[in-house]
Design a protein around this motif. Structure first.
Motif, PDB file in Angstrom:
ATOM      1  N   ARG A  48       0.820  -1.285   0.047  1.00  0.00           N
ATOM      2  CA  ARG A  48       0.027   0.088  -0.048  1.00  0.00           C
ATOM      3  C   ARG A  48       0.774   1.268   0.238  1.00  0.00           C
ATOM      4  NH1 ARG A  48      -5.513  -0.871   3.474  1.00  0.00           N
ATOM      5  NH2 ARG A  48      -5.970  -2.972   2.572  1.00  0.00           N
ATOM      6  N   GLY A  49       1.411   1.555  -1.153  1.00  0.00           N
ATOM      7  CA  GLY A  49       2.239   2.771  -1.477  1.00  0.00           C
ATOM      8  C   GLY A  49       3.803   2.561  -0.838  1.00  0.00           C
ATOM      9  N   LEU A  50       4.174   1.492  -0.141  1.00  0.00           N
ATOM     10  CA  LEU A  50       5.557   0.980   0.177  1.00  0.00           C
ATOM     11  C   LEU A  50       5.798  -0.087  -0.747  1.00  0.00           C
ATOM     12  CD1 LEU A  50       5.288   1.368   3.903  1.00  0.00           C
ATOM     13  CD2 LEU A  50       6.052   3.306   2.293  1.00  0.00           C
ATOM     14  N   SER A  51       7.294  -0.163  -1.110  1.00  0.00           N
ATOM     15  CA  SER A  51       7.794  -1.168  -1.998  1.00  0.00           C
ATOM     16  C   SER A  51       8.951  -1.605  -1.256  1.00  0.00           C
ATOM     17  CB  SER A  51       7.690  -0.774  -3.433  1.00  0.00           C
ATOM     18  OG  SER A  51       6.496  -0.383  -3.913  1.00  0.00           O
ATOM     19  N   PRO A  52       9.030  -2.103  -0.144  1.00  0.00           N
ATOM     20  CA  PRO A  52      10.441  -2.760   0.410  1.00  0.00           C
ATOM     21  C   PRO A  52      10.703  -3.961  -0.484  1.00  0.00           C
ATOM     22  CG  PRO A  52       8.565  -3.444   1.544  1.00  0.00           C
ATOM     23  CD  PRO A  52       8.106  -2.609   0.589  1.00  0.00           C
ATOM     24  N   MET A  53      12.202  -4.126  -0.682  1.00  0.00           N
ATOM     25  CA  MET A  53      12.696  -5.179  -1.141  1.00  0.00           C
ATOM     26  C   MET A  53      12.636  -6.594  -0.299  1.00  0.00           C
ATOM     27  SD  MET A  53      13.757  -4.280  -4.157  1.00  0.00           S
ATOM     28  CE  MET A  53      14.719  -5.442  -4.768  1.00  0.00           C
ATOM     29  N   ALA A  54      12.382  -7.524  -1.096  1.00  0.00           N
ATOM     30  CA  ALA A  54      12.141  -8.886  -0.328  1.00  0.00           C
ATOM     31  C   ALA A  54      12.963 -10.141  -1.284  1.00  0.00           C
ATOM     32  CB  ALA A  54      10.815  -9.326  -0.230  1.00  0.00           C
ATOM     33  N   ALA A  55      13.293 -10.978  -0.384  1.00  0.00           N
ATOM     34  CA  ALA A  55      13.954 -12.318  -0.977  1.00  0.00           C
ATOM     35  C   ALA A  55      12.357 -12.951  -1.386  1.00  0.00           C
ATOM     36  CB  ALA A  55      14.395 -13.161   0.237  1.00  0.00           C
ATOM     37  N   ALA A  56      12.002 -12.953  -2.613  1.00  0.00           N
ATOM     38  CA  ALA A  56      10.648 -13.332  -2.996  1.00  0.00           C
ATOM     39  C   ALA A  56      10.710 -14.494  -3.882  1.00  0.00           C
ATOM     40  CB  ALA A  56       9.965 -12.074  -3.517  1.00  0.00           C
ATOM     41  N   THR A  57       9.667 -15.090  -3.994  1.00  0.00           N
ATOM     42  CA  THR A  57       9.385 -16.215  -5.020  1.00  0.00           C
ATOM     43  C   THR A  57       8.715 -15.858  -6.020  1.00  0.00           C
ATOM     44  OG1 THR A  57       7.499 -17.057  -3.618  1.00  0.00           O
ATOM     45  CG2 THR A  57       9.730 -18.244  -3.065  1.00  0.00           C
ATOM     46  N   THR A  58       9.166 -14.777  -6.664  1.00  0.00           N
ATOM     47  CA  THR A  58       8.661 -14.401  -7.913  1.00  0.00           C
ATOM     48  C   THR A  58       9.828 -13.899  -8.793  1.00  0.00           C
ATOM     49  OG1 THR A  58       6.887 -12.875  -8.641  1.00  0.00           O
ATOM     50  CG2 THR A  58       8.607 -11.834  -7.174  1.00  0.00           C
ATOM     51  N   GLY A  59       9.415 -13.138  -9.983  1.00  0.00           N
ATOM     52  CA  GLY A  59      10.410 -13.137 -11.146  1.00  0.00           C
ATOM     53  C   GLY A  59      10.127 -13.458 -12.248  1.00  0.00           C
ATOM     54  N   PRO A  60      10.798 -12.849 -13.301  1.00  0.00           N
ATOM     55  CA  PRO A  60      10.239 -13.342 -14.672  1.00  0.00           C
ATOM     56  C   PRO A  60      10.418 -15.146 -15.056  1.00  0.00           C
ATOM     57  CG  PRO A  60      11.595 -11.376 -14.911  1.00  0.00           C
ATOM     58  CD  PRO A  60      11.587 -11.785 -13.428  1.00  0.00           C
ATOM     59  N   ARG A  98       4.140 -12.180  10.293  1.00  0.00           N
ATOM     60  CA  ARG A  98       3.696 -12.801   9.056  1.00  0.00           C
ATOM     61  C   ARG A  98       2.400 -11.917   8.470  1.00  0.00           C
ATOM     62  NH1 ARG A  98       2.629 -18.393   6.746  1.00  0.00           N
ATOM     63  NH2 ARG A  98       0.674 -18.212   5.892  1.00  0.00           N
ATOM     64  N   HIS A  99       2.331 -11.551   7.153  1.00  0.00           N
ATOM     65  CA  HIS A  99       0.997 -10.831   6.897  1.00  0.00           C
ATOM     66  C   HIS A  99       0.898 -11.220   5.507  1.00  0.00           C
ATOM     67  CE1 HIS A  99      -2.053  -7.823   5.964  1.00  0.00           C
ATOM     68  NE2 HIS A  99      -1.119  -7.718   4.908  1.00  0.00           N
ATOM     69  N   THR A 100      -0.509 -11.719   5.242  1.00  0.00           N
ATOM     70  CA  THR A 100      -1.115 -12.180   3.966  1.00  0.00           C
ATOM     71  C   THR A 100      -1.574 -11.275   3.137  1.00  0.00           C
ATOM     72  OG1 THR A 100      -1.636 -14.231   5.135  1.00  0.00           O
ATOM     73  CG2 THR A 100      -2.634 -13.555   2.982  1.00  0.00           C
ATOM     74  N   LEU A 101      -0.866 -11.026   2.010  1.00  0.00           N
ATOM     75  CA  LEU A 101      -1.298  -9.963   1.055  1.00  0.00           C
ATOM     76  C   LEU A 101      -2.536 -10.340   0.285  1.00  0.00           C
ATOM     77  CD1 LEU A 101       2.209  -9.003  -0.046  1.00  0.00           C
ATOM     78  CD2 LEU A 101       0.728  -7.922   1.282  1.00  0.00           C
ATOM     79  N   LEU A 121      -3.384  -2.911  10.948  1.00  0.00           N
ATOM     80  CA  LEU A 121      -4.140  -1.693  10.418  1.00  0.00           C
ATOM     81  C   LEU A 121      -4.974  -2.323   9.013  1.00  0.00           C
ATOM     82  CD1 LEU A 121      -1.603   0.944  10.127  1.00  0.00           C
ATOM     83  CD2 LEU A 121      -3.628   1.108  11.459  1.00  0.00           C
ATOM     84  N   SER A 122      -4.275  -3.311   8.352  1.00  0.00           N
ATOM     85  CA  SER A 122      -5.025  -3.993   7.408  1.00  0.00           C
ATOM     86  C   SER A 122      -6.169  -4.733   7.795  1.00  0.00           C
ATOM     87  CB  SER A 122      -3.983  -4.829   6.415  1.00  0.00           C
ATOM     88  OG  SER A 122      -2.810  -4.203   5.909  1.00  0.00           O
ATOM     89  N   ARG A 123      -6.173  -5.505   9.011  1.00  0.00           N
ATOM     90  CA  ARG A 123      -7.255  -6.091   9.412  1.00  0.00           C
ATOM     91  C   ARG A 123      -8.332  -5.297   9.852  1.00  0.00           C
ATOM     92  NH1 ARG A 123      -3.261  -9.375  11.928  1.00  0.00           N
ATOM     93  NH2 ARG A 123      -3.338  -8.078  14.027  1.00  0.00           N
ATOM     94  N   ALA A 124      -7.653  -4.180  10.631  1.00  0.00           N
ATOM     95  CA  ALA A 124      -8.871  -3.246  10.999  1.00  0.00           C
ATOM     96  C   ALA A 124      -9.572  -2.510   9.611  1.00  0.00           C
ATOM     97  CB  ALA A 124      -8.275  -1.904  11.694  1.00  0.00           C
ATOM     98  N   ALA A 125      -8.866  -2.252   8.478  1.00  0.00           N
ATOM     99  CA  ALA A 125      -9.657  -1.605   7.501  1.00  0.00           C
ATOM    100  C   ALA A 125     -10.561  -2.791   6.745  1.00  0.00           C
ATOM    101  CB  ALA A 125      -8.313  -1.197   6.430  1.00  0.00           C
TER     102      ALA A 125
END
Length: 385
Positions: free
Chosen positions: A76-88, A152-155, A370-374
């Motif tokens: 939500r407006g922030l884009s921190p770098m992560a070790a992520a299971t994604t990419g081309p 942990r937060h589920t997106l 905050l996400s749960r409250a929203a």
């Protein structure tokens, strides 16, 4: 205990214990099988971005393998770098992205892996993209994150056909018909079974011949004919955003991949044919005692009969009746066009872990609250409360 971070291009030259872990992991993953990833390194420049985390016990035994890239995660407006299971590369050819974890103690293996991802030279966040929420590997990762106090937060979430086990199926013989397989599939709803039989019979009437199931695992021409069939339809038209392997220049990769698995008898190619006409072809690979759907295509002249759907049922039976195979993963990702064929629907999620850092962990906990409250406010507003 050690965790080594290695470029995929270096890892495929040889990692002690990788083959054994591929065969014995608590949940197999053909897309982390070295046979699969070697061909990716040879044919996909995008493989240069992929890293492997290799977790070992003090004895030197390899207990976890995890693939990731460095990628931003949207919060939500922030884009921190992560070790992520994604990419081309992962997004293109790796629909299953869970790590390989040793079967003896998968939770310990998961703890070693997550501890390794908390290394200072990696991003402070880890993102598991399109990960199964259930299963032995998912449970081990969840418990390990809790033990290591990683917030942990589920997106996002979605449901997809899951791993299928159908014990005691009769073998698919040379004279077995597709309609026979409908009757042999115990989980099909009566309406689904009726529609499948109608489509099979309609296709036979259109062809003027009965449908045959043809096993082409050892046929050297099968992959080329698959590529031809795939390119003959809209997928072969770049003007229509077609992504057939011939269009995107990956036909040599598929040929090499097929050879890598066929050498060990771990390739399945199933064709639905009638009157000498190829109607559909489905490919799958075997790894660790499971079968994984790889790619399928069909002749678009017969699209009104849903030939791809019909052949997926055939592929399911052909995979689960192979010696040594006890589960089939349709690898469908977010696709929902064949849910009725499979007995179990598996929840999937994309979630973020804060692997280290007081600031990062505090921020993710606050973001999650905050996400749960929203979300609660939106639900209440929708219900008129």
């Amino acid at each position: 205990m050690t965790v080594e971070i290695v470029a995929l291009a270096d890892a495929v030259q040889g990692v002690d214990g990788w083959d054994e872990l591929t065969r014995s992991a608590v949940e197999p993953n053909a897309f982390l099988d070295p046979r699969f990833l070697r061909t990716c390194v040879d044919h996909w420049p995008e493989a240069r971005e992929v890293r492997l985390a290799l977790a070992r016990e003090e004895s030197g035994a390899l207990v976890a393998v995890h693939a990731f890239t460095h990628a931003p995660v949207e919060l939500r407006g922030l884009s921190p770098m992560a070790a992520a299971t994604t990419g081309p590369l992962m997004d293109a050819v790796m629909p299953i992205r869970r790590p390989l974890l040793a079967a003896g103690d998968p939770e310990r293996a998961a703890r070693l892996l997550l501890h390794g991802l908390a290394q200072r030279r990696l991003p402070a966040f880890a993102a598991m993209v399109d990960a199964p929420r259930t299963g032995a590997a998912a449970d081990a990762l969840r418990r390990a994150a809790t033990d290591l106090r990683m917030p942990r937060h589920t997106l996002s979430e979605y449901a997809s056909p899951g791993v299928t086990r159908l014990p005691a199926l009769p073998p698919v013989e040379q004279d077995t018909t597709p309609i026979d397989l409908v009757a042999r599939t115990p989980h099909l709803a009566s309406t689904t079974g009726r529609k499948l039989r109608q489509r099979y019979r309609g296709l036979e009437k259109e062809l003027g011949a009965p449908l045959e199931i043809v096993r082409r695992d050892a046929d050297p021409r099968a992959v080329s004919e698959f590529l031809d069939l795939e390119a003959a339809g809209w997928k072969g038209d770049s003007a229509r955003s077609g992504h057939a392997y011939r269009v995107i220049g990956k036909e040599a990769w598929l040929q090499d991949l097929a050879r890598a698995f066929s050498t060990t008898g771990d390739l399945s190619i199933v064709e639905l044919r009638g009157g000498g006409v190829t109607v559909a072809i489905a490919m799958a690979v075997m790894s660790g005692g499971w079968a994984f759907a790889l790619r399928d295509t069909y002749d678009e002249r017969f699209a009104r009969f849903s030939p791809g759907l019909l052949n997926r049922l055939v592929a399911l039976h052909c995979a689960l009746t192979r010696p040594g195979v006890d589960a089939f993963d349709p690898c469908m990702g977010r696709a929902r066009d064949a849910l009725q064929l499979y007995p179990d629907i598996t929840p999937h999620e994309t979630y973020v872990l804060a692997s280290r850092g007081l600031v990062e962990k505090t921020a993710l906990r606050a973001y999650s609250r905050l996400s749960r409250a929203a979300r609660t406010r939106r639900v209440q507003a929708g219900s008129g409360r």
